[in-house]
Motif scaffolding. Structure first.
Motif, PDB file in Angstrom:
ATOM      1  N   LYS A 186       0.839  -1.195   0.000  1.00  0.00           N
ATOM      2  CA  LYS A 186       0.000   0.000   0.000  1.00  0.00           C
ATOM      3  C   LYS A 186       0.881   1.254   0.000  1.00  0.00           C
ATOM      4  N   ALA A 187       1.839   1.247   0.887  1.00  0.00           N
ATOM      5  CA  ALA A 187       2.728   2.408   0.987  1.00  0.00           C
ATOM      6  C   ALA A 187       3.469   2.641  -0.325  1.00  0.00           C
ATOM      7  N   VAL A 188       3.983   1.563  -0.883  1.00  0.00           N
ATOM      8  CA  VAL A 188       4.764   1.703  -2.114  1.00  0.00           C
ATOM      9  C   VAL A 188       3.884   2.221  -3.244  1.00  0.00           C
ATOM     10  N   GLU A 189       2.680   1.696  -3.295  1.00  0.00           N
ATOM     11  CA  GLU A 189       1.792   2.139  -4.364  1.00  0.00           C
ATOM     12  C   GLU A 189       1.434   3.608  -4.232  1.00  0.00           C
ATOM     13  N   GLU A 190       1.198   3.998  -2.995  1.00  0.00           N
ATOM     14  CA  GLU A 190       0.881   5.416  -2.781  1.00  0.00           C
ATOM     15  C   GLU A 190       2.017   6.301  -3.268  1.00  0.00           C
ATOM     16  N   ILE A 191       3.211   5.884  -2.926  1.00  0.00           N
ATOM     17  CA  ILE A 191       4.374   6.668  -3.344  1.00  0.00           C
ATOM     18  C   ILE A 191       4.450   6.713  -4.870  1.00  0.00           C
ATOM     19  N   SER A 192       4.278   5.555  -5.482  1.00  0.00           N
ATOM     20  CA  SER A 192       4.373   5.514  -6.943  1.00  0.00           C
ATOM     21  C   SER A 192       3.342   6.430  -7.582  1.00  0.00           C
ATOM     22  N   LYS A 193       2.125   6.349  -6.996  1.00  0.00           N
ATOM     23  CA  LYS A 193       1.040   7.164  -7.558  1.00  0.00           C
ATOM     24  C   LYS A 193       1.415   8.643  -7.479  1.00  0.00           C
ATOM     25  N   LEU A 194       1.858   9.010  -6.306  1.00  0.00           N
ATOM     26  CA  LEU A 194       2.187  10.420  -6.085  1.00  0.00           C
ATOM     27  C   LEU A 194       3.342  10.859  -6.975  1.00  0.00           C
ATOM     28  N   GLU A 195       4.299   9.979  -7.087  1.00  0.00           N
ATOM     29  CA  GLU A 195       5.452  10.299  -7.929  1.00  0.00           C
ATOM     30  C   GLU A 195       5.018  10.493  -9.369  1.00  0.00           C
ATOM     31  N   ALA A 196       4.177   9.544  -9.785  1.00  0.00           N
ATOM     32  CA  ALA A 196       3.698   9.636 -11.163  1.00  0.00           C
ATOM     33  C   ALA A 196       2.935  10.939 -11.354  1.00  0.00           C
ATOM     34  N   ALA A 197       2.084  11.251 -10.371  1.00  0.00           N
ATOM     35  CA  ALA A 197       1.283  12.464 -10.459  1.00  0.00           C
ATOM     36  C   ALA A 197       2.179  13.694 -10.536  1.00  0.00           C
ATOM     37  N   SER A 198       3.099  13.772  -9.609  1.00  0.00           N
ATOM     38  CA  SER A 198       3.964  14.953  -9.573  1.00  0.00           C
ATOM     39  C   SER A 198       4.782  15.039 -10.855  1.00  0.00           C
ATOM     40  N   ASN A 199       5.071  13.881 -11.373  1.00  0.00           N
ATOM     41  CA  ASN A 199       5.856  13.854 -12.590  1.00  0.00           C
ATOM     42  C   ASN A 199       5.052  14.419 -13.767  1.00  0.00           C
ATOM     43  N   SER A 200       3.813  13.932 -13.872  1.00  0.00           N
ATOM     44  CA  SER A 200       3.022  14.378 -15.018  1.00  0.00           C
ATOM     45  C   SER A 200       2.652  15.851 -14.874  1.00  0.00           C
ATOM     46  N   ILE A 201       2.367  16.239 -13.642  1.00  0.00           N
ATOM     47  CA  ILE A 201       2.043  17.645 -13.428  1.00  0.00           C
ATOM     48  C   ILE A 201       3.236  18.514 -13.804  1.00  0.00           C
ATOM     49  N   SER A 202       4.365  18.062 -13.357  1.00  0.00           N
ATOM     50  CA  SER A 202       5.548  18.900 -13.555  1.00  0.00           C
ATOM     51  C   SER A 202       6.103  18.772 -14.958  1.00  0.00           C
ATOM     52  N   LEU A 203       5.492  17.875 -15.715  1.00  0.00           N
ATOM     53  CA  LEU A 203       6.069  17.634 -17.029  1.00  0.00           C
ATOM     54  C   LEU A 203       6.124  18.912 -17.867  1.00  0.00           C
ATOM     55  N   VAL A 204       4.977  19.573 -17.953  1.00  0.00           N
ATOM     56  CA  VAL A 204       4.952  20.767 -18.784  1.00  0.00           C
ATOM     57  C   VAL A 204       5.783  21.900 -18.191  1.00  0.00           C
TER      58      VAL A 204
ATOM     59  N   MET B  66      19.045  14.277 -15.347  1.00  0.00           N
ATOM     60  CA  MET B  66      19.875  14.291 -14.144  1.00  0.00           C
ATOM     61  C   MET B  66      19.510  13.125 -13.235  1.00  0.00           C
ATOM     62  N   LYS B  67      18.222  12.897 -13.125  1.00  0.00           N
ATOM     63  CA  LYS B  67      17.768  11.797 -12.279  1.00  0.00           C
ATOM     64  C   LYS B  67      18.369  10.486 -12.774  1.00  0.00           C
ATOM     65  N   GLU B  68      18.386  10.349 -14.075  1.00  0.00           N
ATOM     66  CA  GLU B  68      18.927   9.102 -14.596  1.00  0.00           C
ATOM     67  C   GLU B  68      20.433   8.991 -14.349  1.00  0.00           C
ATOM     68  N   TYR B  69      21.111  10.112 -14.510  1.00  0.00           N
ATOM     69  CA  TYR B  69      22.547  10.077 -14.217  1.00  0.00           C
ATOM     70  C   TYR B  69      22.793   9.623 -12.797  1.00  0.00           C
ATOM     71  N   ILE B  70      21.951  10.123 -11.919  1.00  0.00           N
ATOM     72  CA  ILE B  70      22.176   9.792 -10.509  1.00  0.00           C
ATOM     73  C   ILE B  70      21.919   8.315 -10.249  1.00  0.00           C
ATOM     74  N   ILE B  71      20.904   7.792 -10.892  1.00  0.00           N
ATOM     75  CA  ILE B  71      20.666   6.351 -10.756  1.00  0.00           C
ATOM     76  C   ILE B  71      21.874   5.570 -11.276  1.00  0.00           C
ATOM     77  N   ASN B  98       9.699  18.386  -6.815  1.00  0.00           N
ATOM     78  CA  ASN B  98       9.090  17.209  -7.412  1.00  0.00           C
ATOM     79  C   ASN B  98       9.391  15.991  -6.544  1.00  0.00           C
ATOM     80  N   LEU B  99       8.324  15.327  -6.119  1.00  0.00           N
ATOM     81  CA  LEU B  99       8.503  14.222  -5.176  1.00  0.00           C
ATOM     82  C   LEU B  99       9.389  13.130  -5.747  1.00  0.00           C
ATOM     83  N   LEU B 100       9.166  12.813  -6.994  1.00  0.00           N
ATOM     84  CA  LEU B 100       9.954  11.749  -7.611  1.00  0.00           C
ATOM     85  C   LEU B 100      11.439  12.096  -7.572  1.00  0.00           C
ATOM     86  N   LEU B 101      11.739  13.337  -7.958  1.00  0.00           N
ATOM     87  CA  LEU B 101      13.143  13.748  -7.971  1.00  0.00           C
ATOM     88  C   LEU B 101      13.690  13.805  -6.544  1.00  0.00           C
TER      89      LEU B 101
END
Lengths: 215, 938
Positions: A186-204, B66-71, B98-101
């Motif tokens: 559950k924890a891992v999935e939540e993190i993945s979801k959030l990461e994916a979200a932040s990633n797509s949001i921040s994409l543009v 950059m993230k990939e370089y770090i990995i 960014n949370l992922l980063l």
């Protein structure tokens, strides 16, 4: 069982649940006689979690013991190699336990489990219970299996950060934190979801800011 | 086709689960996987490092890249290559919103850095910010980083926030905050000592997971201080009870076992709390009994809990019923087919055996089976158990087994351990001496280079002293059997050095003791050893010493010694050895061969290896004689230093002698320069009032080391001393050590001053000449000496009075008088006995002269006493030491001690004779003294 392509690609796709003995092609030095760690503090903890394939290539290594973490990477590598050379010399159908004082200091134990092409290794000290540690490996593998649906070595190599996320949920600062694989999932999935979200949001905006040359 | 599939899968992996890994990363992993050798792998990684270094220097790297370089950096480090050039980029990445980063950054940083890394300080601020985040996942990431990155100094920066998080609404955060606090406690207990009550509070958390996490820090705290947590015993017991009764949510089950890891932790804590505490133990009986009944021994985790119960029972004060249950569980383990369970069974047996020793008996067969098992881990565990249950009745079997195993393994680490266990058991339980020696031989033979040197010394001492009973017959039998076994083993090739040392020593000491073996046989064997292991100087040293002893015993018993030709050639070889130690030993041996029986016997008495050599530093046995001599008109002794003014050299030398036996290096501050400074300073000051007595005065401050008044001048004066010291070290040391005799002969010619000295006062010349090194000084000294003796008296008195509180010991000077006698033996080098007499008389006369003119000064005499006790005993000690202390191993036989003698090789015979005399004097002072003095004083 998935396609096995050891001939062409070094990483096996075998499902880890199918235990198969594959060895050979090892290019490593003999056992490391002198422990890299002369003396280790009396800390009750899990000292290291390692995964390596049957050829001795490290797939994941996380050290919790401060003394090990202070070692230069080459020395840590020596430890991994030392562990592997001990493991690879173990016959089949023996216990999963090892006393490993020679590498990790006095009163160090090691529990390992061999899944398909991977060794899962836990190093800890006398304060832990070997059988329980064996089950902790089981917890880890079960969780990974849920995570990657039928986990194999390649998953572990390419999902490095996810591996660590899972591991961090289970072992925290050298102590067992969580053993319910559902909970971990559950924890891992939540993190993945959030990461994916932040990633797509921040994409543009990110790409825009990237073009602007800011960072 | 196969390959295509692979690539397809590769790409699929890369795109879906792989968090967007690039082609380059896949290639890297792939090529490393294909590497056929470590060298090839290294080459690939090194080129990857080059690429990354270059890429990281590029401006405006997109974050995704950059993230990939770090990995990739992380991956490189995992393969054992240094990626420190990229650490800073990982640190920067933690700052990203960014949370992922951010998580990637944290991951890399926690893997790259340890608590003491310099870059940590750059992350603390980010961690602080993230701890305050609304997103609990960010908080968790920060807590995770804290666990691995915060050091003692940065704890205060995050501590308040972590404490706040203990009340966070998410249990995942609470759990991690507890663990972070636990971490702080381990890093620096004082930093969180005021927060310990929080752990207790969290034990009552609504969430079982948080409660379970709290057990970790509590376990630590209870280990440190059991007493203050006794009140929690019933809480822990009731928690365990509830867990076993499945009161926890179903989600906590693991393989149908309710929260097993929490159960195990609780059992561990109970073991701590119940240890040695009857009432606490009693509270636990119930729940432990329940556990034994309920545990499902068909699953691994069930057995883990059972084992933990056994462990707890072995720690607390158990009830018989529980012991029985534990024993049952153990026998189930042992009967199991699983090696893991057998291992746990053996371990449990080892724990329980302390409480009920007879429990092992019913499992004898199972234990034997484990001993035969191909599983090394199990075998070792079983040996551990055997080690624990060794008694005098089974020691032989167990140690034999252990030695067989020891021989069979290659793992030096474990070999060392098992060897030391064998030795320990053998020492403790040996049924007979012969057996003991046999076992020791085996251990030395097969693990000789691994055992501690102390073991060897213990063995030698044991052979020398016997086994404590005052049964000489048994002792000599023991020795004979040792000698026999060694003679047999010696022929084997490649014995460990340590073992050879023992063999050589024992053969030397007892090889000929029973008359069974002839001296030539034993010495031939010893020569063989020295020959066969010619690269091992220690062994050679032992062998030569052993030869010396053998010959000494022969000579002492009146037999004629025929030195074997090989022995002769060995001696000759060693006489030219580069090792001063070996050279020394060879010279000693050579000298000893030329001595008569009586002298030899006193140098190396038979079977005296364990007799303490008592060194009477005060030479009090000479008091009577001195008294007598003084009463009959002899002059009291003036120490050599006093006479010559060569304070620093003598002092240096004596120190040298002092130091050598105890340590190789000297760690105290230099006190030696003082004398020289004083002397020179004194000379400048006192030139106008030159006086022979001046010397004694100069000494005084030295010996008392009350130099405070003169400190100002010290610095520049020190240099003098140093220069002199290094000027002609060999000559100086020998002169000073060898007392005055030689000076009279060779010193006179070389020194202008001597002329003056001798002309005015004959006796003086001898010691005047002794300080050839200090030419300018000497002149001044000579001037002061001969200029105006009477005038200086008052001066000296005043100064000495100032320093010298101890006036009372008027009797001391006579006591010290013999001193000159003592040094000669060691120092004879150049001089014939007659020469000695000259010098020896000189000081007396001189002093007498001084005393005649002035009333005897208590201070000055006392000074001599002090001086003497400082310097003279040293020489005696060393000489006795060097010649007689065979026990000391060769490495201890300090080159320094021997050096003076080595240089005077040819004359060492005399030294030996003198030494013998000295020893005899010690035994029988009255009868011997006169002869000695006659000899010395002519």
């Amino acid at each position: 069982m998935k396609v096995t392509t050891r001939g062409s690609f070094p990483i096996s796709y075998e499902s880890l649940r199918v235990k198969q003995k594959v060895r050979g092609g090892v290019h490593h030095q003999g056992p490391n006689e002198i422990g890299v760690l002369g003396v280790s503090g009396i800390v009750k903890m899990i000292k290291a979690v390692m995964m390596m394939n049957t050829q001795g290539k490290p797939r994941l290594a996380k050290f919790y013991d401060f003394l090990v973490r202070c070692l230069p990477v080459e020395k840590q590598q020596e430890l991994i190699r030392g562990v592997f050379s001990v493991l690879s010399s173990r016959p089949e159908n023996v216990s999963n336990f090892l006393e490993i004082d020679s590498l990790f200091g006095p009163d160090s134990r090691l529990v390992y489990k061999h899944y398909a092409t991977l060794y899962f290794v836990l190093v800890f000290d006398g304060s832990e219970n070997e059988l329980a540690m064996l089950d902790l490996i089981q917890v880890l593998v079960e969780t990974l299996d849920k995570c990657f649906s039928n986990v194999c070595e390649l998953d572990i190599v390419f999902n490095y950060s996810k591996m660590h996320t899972v591991l961090d949920e289970i072992v925290f600062g050298g102590q067992v934190l969580e053993t319910r694989s559902d909970e971990i999932m559950k924890a891992v999935e939540e993190i993945s979801k959030l990461e994916a979200a932040s990633n797509s949001i921040s994409l543009v905006p990110k790409s825009v800011s990237g073009w602007r040359g800011g960072r | 086709m196969e390959q295509l599939k692979t690539i397809g899968r590769e790409l699929a992996m890369g795109s879906q689960g792989g968090f967007g890994q690039s082609k380059e990363f896949l290639d890297l992993v792939k090529s490393i996987g294909e590497a056929r050798s470590k060298a090839e792998e290294d080459r690939i990684v090194l080129s990857e490092i080059d690429i990354l270094k270059r890429k990281l220097l590029e401006p405006d790297i997109p974050k995704r890249k950059m993230k990939e370089y770090i990995i990739r950096l992380v991956y490189i480090e995992m393969l054992g290559h240094d990626a420190s050039f990229g650490y800073i980029h990982a640190v920067k990445m933690t700052h990203d919103d960014n949370l992922l980063l951010k998580r990637t950054g944290y991951l890399a940083v926690t893997l790259f850095l340890n608590e003491d890394h310099d870059l940590i300080i750059l992350i603390v601020n980010t961690i602080q910010k993230d701890l305050r985040s609304d997103n609990y996942l960010v908080v968790c990431a920060a807590l995770n980083a804290i666990c691995r990155l915060i050091n003692e100094e940065t704890i205060p920066a995050v501590l308040p926030q972590v404490v706040d998080l203990l009340n966070h609404h998410k249990e995942a955060v609470r759990k991690k905050a507890i663990m972070a606090l636990h971490r702080f406690h381990r890093k620096s207990p004082s930093s969180v000592s005021h927060l310990i009550s929080n752990f207790r509070k969290r034990l009552c958390d609504n969430d079982p997971g948080v409660m379970g996490a709290t057990l970790c820090p509590l376990f630590d705290l209870i280990t440190e201080d059991v007493a203050s947590y006794k009140d929690l015993v019933s809480s822990f017991v009731s928690i365990l009870k509830q867990v076993t009764e499945r009161r926890l949510p179903k989600s906590y089950d693991y393989h149908q076992m309710p929260a097993p890891f929490i159960q195990i932790k609780l059992l561990k804590i109970m073991a701590l709390l119940g240890s040695g505490d009857k009432s606490a133990s009693e509270i636990m009986y119930m729940v432990l009994g329940d556990l034994f009944r309920k545990c499902d021994s068909s699953t691994n985790i069930g057995n883990a809990i059972l084992y933990e119960c056994i462990r707890s029972i072995s720690c607390i004060i158990p009830s018989p019923k529980l012991l029985e249950a534990a024993a049952d569980a153990i026998s189930k383990f042992l009967k199991s087919d699983s090696h893991n369970l057998k291992y746990m069974g053996i371990d449990g047996l080892g724990r329980l055996i302390k409480i009920s020793p007879d429990i092992a008996e019913q499992h004898q067969l199972a234990v034997i089976d484990c001993l035969e098992d191909p599983d090394d881990t199990l075998k070792r565990k079983t040996f551990e158990l055997l080690y624990k249950m060794t008694k005098s009745s089974n020691v032989e079997v167990i140690v034999d087994r252990m030695i067989d195993y020891m021989i069979s393994i290659n793992d030096n680490h474990y070999k060392t351990e098992i060897a030391s266990r064998c030795v320990e058991l053998a020492e403790q339980f040996a049924p007979s001496n012969q057996w003991f020696i046999q076992i020791m031989n085996k251990v030395f033979e097969h693990a000789g280079d691994l055992v501690n040197i102390k073991v060897a010394h213990n063995l030698m001492r044991l052979i020398a002293e016997g086994f404590g009973e005052d049964d000489d017959d048994a002792d000599s039998k023991l020795r004979l059997s040792a000698v026999e076994s060694y003679l047999q083993i010696m022929s084997e090739p490649k014995l460990p050095s340590l073992f050879l040392q023992v063999i050589s020593w024992v053969l030397g000491e007892y090889g000929t003791a029973d008359g069974k073996y002839s001296a030539s046989y034993i010495s031939g064997k010893l020569c063989d050893v020295a020959d066969a292991y010619s690269s091992d100087e220690t062994v050679k040293g032992y062998a030569v010493s052993a030869l010396m002893k053998i010959y000494a015993f022969e000579i002492a018993s009146g037999r004629k010694v025929d030195v074997l030709p090989e022995c002769q050639s060995l001696i000759e070889e060693l006489l030219a050895s580069h090792s001063t130690d070996l050279q020394q030993r060879a010279y000693e041996l050579q000298a000893l061969l030329a001595l008569d029986a009586r002298a030899v016997e006193s140098i190396l008495p038979l079977d005296a290896s364990c007799e303490d050599i008592e060194v009477d530093k005060d030479l009090s046995f000479l008091n009577g004689y001195i008294q007598q001599a003084i009463e009959s008109g002899a002059q009291p002794y003036i120490s050599e230093r006093e006479r010559s003014g060569m304070l620093e050299t003598t002092d240096y030398h004596s120190q040298d002698h002092h130091e050598v036996p105890s340590h190789a290096l000297r760690f105290e501050a230099y006190e030696r320069p003082k004398p020289s400074s004083l002397r020179t300073q004194a000379s400048t000051e006192l030139v106008p009032v030159p006086e022979p007595s001046y010397y004694s005065e100069a000494h005084q401050p030295i010996s008392t080391s009350s130099v405070s008044e003169r400190e100002s001048s010290e610095i520049k004066l020190r240099l003098d001393g140093v220069k002199q010291k290094w000027g002609r070290p060999s000559y100086q040391s020998s002169t000073s050590a060898s007392s005055t005799p030689p000076q009279a002969a060779n010193g006179t010619s070389s020194h202008p001053d001597v002329g003056v000295g001798s002309s005015s006062l004959k006796p003086r010349s001898s010691y005047e000449s002794k300080k050839p090194e200090i030419d300018p000084e000497k002149q001044r000294l000579a001037a002061s000496l001969f200029g105006g003796s009477s005038s200086s008296r008052s001066d000296r008195k005043s100064s000495s009075g100032g320093h010298k509180p101890a006036k009372g010991t008027a009797s001391k000077p006579p006591k010290e008088n013999p001193i000159p006698v003592q040094p000669p033996p060691d120092l004879l080098d150049f001089g014939e006995p007659t020469a000695t007499s000259v010098t020896a008389t000189d000081p007396f006369k001189e002093l007498e002269g001084l005393m005649d003119s002035s009333s005897q000064d208590g201070g000055s005499t006392d000074v001599m006493g002090v001086l003497y006790s400082d310097a003279a005993p040293v020489t005696t000690t060393t000489s006795v030491d060097s010649l007689l202390s065979e026990l000391s191993d060769s490495s201890k036989g300090n080159p320094g001690t021997y050096q003076s003698q080595t240089s005077k090789g040819p004359n060492s015979q005399e030294a030996l004779e003198k030494d013998a005399l000295v020893r005899q004097m010690g035994v029988n002072p009255t009868s011997q003294n006169p002869t000695l003095f006659k000899d010395l004083l002519g």
